[in-house]
Design a protein around this motif. Structure first.
Motif, PDB file in Angstrom:
ATOM      1  N   ARG A 134      -1.544   3.082  13.461  1.00 23.44           N
ATOM      2  CA  ARG A 134      -2.966   3.440  13.480  1.00 23.44           C
ATOM      3  C   ARG A 134      -3.192   4.624  14.437  1.00 23.44           C
ATOM      4  O   ARG A 134      -3.870   5.583  14.106  1.00 23.44           O
ATOM      5  N   GLN A 135      -2.600   4.543  15.619  1.00 25.15           N
ATOM      6  CA  GLN A 135      -2.745   5.602  16.623  1.00 25.15           C
ATOM      7  C   GLN A 135      -2.169   6.918  16.101  1.00 25.15           C
ATOM      8  O   GLN A 135      -2.795   7.972  16.229  1.00 25.15           O
ATOM      9  N   THR A 176      -4.308   8.301  13.085  1.00 30.38           N
ATOM     10  CA  THR A 176      -5.593   8.797  13.578  1.00 30.38           C
ATOM     11  C   THR A 176      -5.401  10.143  14.260  1.00 30.38           C
ATOM     12  O   THR A 176      -6.211  11.067  14.100  1.00 30.38           O
ATOM     13  N   LEU A 185      -6.629   2.886   5.906  1.00 35.79           N
ATOM     14  CA  LEU A 185      -5.735   1.988   6.626  1.00 35.79           C
ATOM     15  C   LEU A 185      -5.877   0.581   6.059  1.00 35.79           C
ATOM     16  O   LEU A 185      -6.997   0.096   5.896  1.00 35.79           O
ATOM     17  N   THR A 206      -4.535  -3.235   6.958  1.00 31.91           N
ATOM     18  CA  THR A 206      -3.812  -4.048   7.931  1.00 31.91           C
ATOM     19  C   THR A 206      -3.064  -5.183   7.243  1.00 31.91           C
ATOM     20  O   THR A 206      -3.365  -5.540   6.098  1.00 31.91           O
ATOM     21  N   ILE A 233      -0.477  -2.128  10.728  1.00 27.56           N
ATOM     22  CA  ILE A 233      -0.782  -1.431   9.471  1.00 27.56           C
ATOM     23  C   ILE A 233       0.331  -1.673   8.450  1.00 27.56           C
ATOM     24  O   ILE A 233       1.497  -1.392   8.713  1.00 27.56           O
ATOM     25  N   ALA A 253      -0.870   3.064   5.417  1.00 32.09           N
ATOM     26  CA  ALA A 253      -1.858   4.076   5.772  1.00 32.09           C
ATOM     27  C   ALA A 253      -1.633   5.285   4.871  1.00 32.09           C
ATOM     28  O   ALA A 253      -0.487   5.641   4.585  1.00 32.09           O
TER      29      ALA A 253
END
Length: 136
Positions: A15-16, A19, A31, A33, A51, A54
């Protein structure tokens, strides 16, 4: 004809990373999960936030990723790079500097023998990016 997409694997920080790539490249980020996937009920809550898939899309760019690491674990290496072929010199400089944030500019942007401006960056997640703009 089939299309080839880049697919990156992370170990809990997908996710980081995605993003960050969206902030650098723009586009729409989707995204999903593990908690949104079927059969996730028996899994611990901290795993449900990881995730499973993505997808970042912008024009012809599609970058996909996951936190789903195979049983043998995640082994980062230098055998794969992502080549970002830019449409202008301004775009090239923008992406180069954005991707180098908290990473390392490994090859400065310079005009090469083939007439293109080229450089490389290893981003903060250990992914190697090659950036190219063909001036011709």
């Amino acid at each position: 004809m089939a299309q080839l997409y880049s697919y990156l694997t992370f170990n809990g920080n997908c996710r980081q990373a995605m993003t960050f790539y969206q902030s650098c490249l723009g586009g729409e980020l989707e995204l999903q999960t593990i908690g949104q996937a079927p059969l996730s009920e028996p899994l611990p809550d901290n795993i449900k936030a990881y995730i499973v898939q993505a997808t970042l899309r912008k024009d012809n760019l599609v970058l996909m990723a996951t936190d789903m690491v195979a049983n043998e674990g995640l082994n980062s290496g230098n055998s794969v790079s992502l080549l970002l072929n830019c449409q202008s010199e301004q775009e090239l400089h923008h992406y180069y500097h954005q991707l180098a944030q908290q990473g390392q500019a490994t090859q400065p942007l310079a005009t090469n023998f083939w007439g293109a401006i080229f450089g490389s960056v290893t981003d903060q997640f250990g992914i190697r990016w090659l950036l190219n703009y063909d001036k011709g």
